[in-house]
Design an enzyme around this catalytic site. Structure first.
Site, PDB file in Angstrom:
ATOM      1  N   ASP A 535      52.515  37.934  38.535  1.00  0.00           N
ATOM      2  CA  ASP A 535      51.672  37.817  39.720  1.00  0.00           C
ATOM      3  C   ASP A 535      52.058  36.572  40.499  1.00  0.00           C
ATOM      4  O   ASP A 535      52.734  35.680  39.988  1.00  0.00           O
ATOM      5  CB  ASP A 535      50.189  37.781  39.311  1.00  0.00           C
ATOM      6  CG  ASP A 535      49.890  36.652  38.348  1.00  0.00           C
ATOM      7  OD1 ASP A 535      49.973  35.491  38.759  1.00  0.00           O
ATOM      8  OD2 ASP A 535      49.598  36.919  37.152  1.00  0.00           O
ATOM      9  N   GLU A 615      83.796  45.246  24.349  1.00  0.00           N
ATOM     10  CA  GLU A 615      82.459  44.971  24.904  1.00  0.00           C
ATOM     11  C   GLU A 615      82.384  43.549  25.455  1.00  0.00           C
ATOM     12  O   GLU A 615      81.820  43.298  26.524  1.00  0.00           O
ATOM     13  CB  GLU A 615      81.384  45.182  23.824  1.00  0.00           C
ATOM     14  CG  GLU A 615      81.146  46.654  23.511  1.00  0.00           C
ATOM     15  CD  GLU A 615      80.263  46.873  22.282  1.00  0.00           C
ATOM     16  OE1 GLU A 615      79.458  47.814  22.303  1.00  0.00           O
ATOM     17  OE2 GLU A 615      80.388  46.109  21.294  1.00  0.00           O
TER      18      GLU A 615
END
Ligand code: GLA
Length: 731
Positions: A535, A615
């Site tokens: 928020d 990777e």
């Protein structure tokens, strides 16, 4: 002038570049809300109020011979209570004699340049913007309660902020039982409400519903803004799309219990009231005292939801988050949580950091488990002392190593919590929120500290200071891992217990404020079991917040897209994690996990030491790509390209440079299909008459072609493939 008052017509007009907001004081001093929408150039909009004598809608005494004028039907700016307006009230108050009525009338107003801050609460910063503030004082002449309505107008940003200061101007005490930040009455229209609902691991899913004659409530009483209902609500035309229609946004800048009520009344008019949740709330207001509510950030777009989102992205980046983060490159980080959980020691953390630094990661974040007796999540919270058994040599040993690698170091805290099994609880059981004589509810086997007690806040500041001073720490991950209940403070008298939930938030904000002031170079990332406190209140202190504990790339598509309606990507903590994913068990390609996590603050959260060389080299390339595209991703204008179509098997979104010089399209296949349709993506925000080259190819297309014709993409088959297309303007 952004704010004017026409004395002859008694009209207040707030003007931004693309919106106008109007109020009028009527002949008996009621403050009526007459307009919010596209500019109407100061026209007195009160002509839209058509008097109707509706049965069972009574009249104020002065209106008794004018029965078309009822406060039950008039559009008001900030209602009183108990006087015959049967719609949702913006205040509830108990006077000394037990009376529960309040009849607000205009008393005075002032208009000033700039914007004052709100004592104890985060609020939108005026920075160097052109901002002016109107304060209208309403009074209830009988009880002496005053409501000062604050409006700050950010002309160029199309933003109006509001909050209310309640003042007890009487000689007697009174009790506030509801204290809204704002109210908005809209007389006409066919509206949808959009809110952002969810649960732990699936926050801020878009919920769009048509209004009917009822009351919708978007709220939290969890002591946090919550995973479940975000304190951001949009009201839009029923037909509004990303690119068309009137849209109003109301974002409460608050991290605690909140409530937004939306009522469509008997006449089809809509009232929205937003602020602190009044359930179990009360505030003793002694003579001369005042109470400030949290701020609401209001925005209006006449051209659909994308533009509304852009207004919020801008105000949050530039005026809610600390300005110093606006241009600061956020570090690509690696977090050990999903790599090790509680099972680590110094060597393991140093190993992870070493491999990560070789691939270009810029910060190592040590998550939960470094302190007290904390080998699982049943004990230790509250004891913020390094566990030297796990980490011999303390944090210093790790930070010295990490610094040598050229990396920064970050550390996890969960300051507002305590375990029963902790030194802190054994010493100070009265510091936990709990009703005397009743066992508290435990969640994750932990209790919540009484942040309304300044002794607790001082203790936490001292503990955190000792840790921060003990080693080179540039970042904190500030967690909050349970909903709050048993809201009883042992430090407050019985008659004030209704104040505890809000005082808790004031305590948390004060701790954040003290830390950010004492350590100006410390970056705090917010977190509450993922996005449980995502928020604008937290964003005032935390420029980024961990978006969700769900790190699955496909689930993140929904979470991050929902979040994007109100919040910019620069606030969204987002990491590449291992497969099969720890929350869903799904396996997605590393490339797709990179594309999704890059649309956030970017980092990794997996045991990087266990990856294959292939990777690792993919990760190295991802970090290079992210760093190269960083300005475009973080500062570009964000567009949702596939919102709302549930049958859509792709999710696509775009970042475009504000000057249209480049654009990045991201597209992810959510579901593989045989003989599937081709996806044609219509780009947005380009210069129609300019030419763009697709990076890595010789293909050059006009902005118009890309926007109006679109760009057709055939993603490779296989689960969850993705693509990033970077278009660069050539002429
Ligand atoms: C919360 C956070 C996680 C992790 C754990 C540690 O769930 O959201 O990222 O930090 O706590 O306990």
């Amino acid at each position: 002038m952004a704010i004017t008052y026409d004395e002859s017509k008694k009209i207040f007009t707030l003007t931004t570049n693309n919106s106008e907001y109007q109020m009028k004081v009527d002949d008996i001093g009621l403050l009526l809300h007459t307009y919010y929408g596209k500019p109407v150039y100061g026209t007195d909009m009160s002509y839209q109020i058509v008097p109707v004598d509706r049965g069972f809608s009574g009249n104020l005494y002065e209106y008794r011979m004018d029965r078309g004028r009822s406060i039950d039907t008039l559009p008001q700016e900030f209602s009183g209570c108990g006087m015959g307006d049967y719609r949702i009230s913006s205040v509830a108050v108990k006077a000394k004699n037990g009376s529960r009525t309040c009849d607000f009338r205009y008393k005075s107003h002032s208009i000033k340049e700039g914007k004052p801050s709100i004592p104890g609460l985060p609020s939108v910063r005026p920075c160097d913007d052109e901002v002016s503030t109107l304060v209208i004082t309403l009074e209830d002449r009988l009880t002496g309660l005053e409501a000062e309505l604050f409006y700050s107008v950010f002309m160029d940003k199309d933003i109006i902020t509001r909050h209310t200061r309640f003042v007890n101007a009487s000689d007697n005490g009174m009790i506030l039982e509801k204290a809204a930040s704002m109210m908005l009455d809209l007389q006409y229209g066919e509206w949808d409400e959009i809110h952002f609902a969810g649960r732990h691991c699936m926050e801020r899913s878009v919920q769009r519903n048509r209004l009917s004659q009822d009351i919708r409530v978007i709220s939290s009483k969890r002591g946090m803004s919550s995973h479940h209902q975000n304190p951001f609500v949009i009201l839009c035309d029923h037909t509004a799309t990303e690119e068309s229609g009137s849209c109003f946004g109301m974002m409460l800048m608050y991290s605690g219990n909140h409530k937004t009520e939306i009522e469509q009344d008997q006449a089809g008019a809509v009232r929205i009231v937003s602020g602190i949740n009044d359930e179990n709330f009360s505030w003793n207001l002694k003579s001369g005292e005042s109470f400030d509510t949290p701020e609401v950030i209001m925005a209006y777009s006449a051209i659909g939801l994308s533009a509304l989102s852009h207004l919020y992205h801008r105000i949050i980046r530039e005026n809610v988050c600390d300005r110093k983060y606006l241009d600061m490159k956020r570090p690509v980080l690696i977090n050990n949580w999903e790599a090790t959980y509680f099972d680590f020691n110094s060597d393991k953390i140093i190993d992870i950091a070493k491999t990560a630094s070789e691939l270009g990661v810029e910060m190592m974040v040590l998550d939960d488990g470094w302190f007290g007796k904390r080998d699982d999540d049943n004990s230790g919270l509250g004891d913020w002392l390094v566990n030297e058994r796990k980490l011999p040599g303390g944090l210093r040993r790790i930070t010295d190593e990490v610094t040598k690698m050229g990396m920064k170091f970050g550390l996890w805290f969960e300051p507002e919590m305590v375990n029963e099994d902790s030194g802190l609880f054994r010493t100070h059981p009265e510091w936990a929120l709990r009703d005397p004589g009743r066992n508290p509810n435990l969640s994750r086997n932990q209790m919540v500290l009484d942040m309304s007690n300044s002794e607790v806040v001082d203790y936490l500041f001292d503990c955190m200071k000792k840790v921060l001073d003990s080693a080179d720490i540039s970042y904190i991950k500030w967690d909050f891992n349970r909903s709050v209940c048993n809201v009883y403070s042992n430090a407050l008298e019985p008659s004030r217990q209704g104040e505890v939930a809000h005082r808790f938030m004031l305590g948390t904000y004060s701790l954040l404020d003290r830390l950010t002031k004492a350590y100006p170079d410390l970056m705090i990332e917010g977190c509450a079991g993922g996005g449980g406190r995502f928020d604008a209140g937290m964003m005032y202190f935390c420029p980024q917040i961990w978006c969700s504990d769900d790190t699955d790339a496909i689930e993140r598509l929904e979470i991050q897209e929902g979040t994007s309606f109100g919040y910019p990507v620069s606030t969204m903590g987002s990491h590449v994690s291992a497969v099969p994913n720890h929350q869903t068990g799904r396996t997605t390609p590393l490339s797709t996990r990179g594309v999704v996590a890059m649309s956030g603050t970017f980092g990794y959260e997996l045991d990087i030491t266990k990856l294959t060389d292939e990777e690792k080299s993919t990760i190295k390339e991802q970090i290079k790509t992210f760093n190269r595209l960083y300005p475009l991703i973080q500062k570009g204008t964000y567009y949702r390209l596939s919102q709302g179509d549930q049958s859509e098997i792709y999710k696509a979104w775009e970042f475009v440079a504000p000057d249209g010089s480049e654009a990045l399209i991201n597209i992810v296949l959510k579901k593989s299909q045989a003989n599937a349709r081709i996806k044609n993506v219509h780009l947005k925000g380009l210069c129609a008459d300019a030419m763009y080259r697709l990076e890595g190819t010789e293909q050059v297309l006009s902005g118009a072609a890309l926007m109006y014709g679109g760009y057709a993409i055939n993603l490779s088959s296989g689960d969850y493939s993705s693509a990033q297309l970077h278009f660069i303007k050539t002429t």
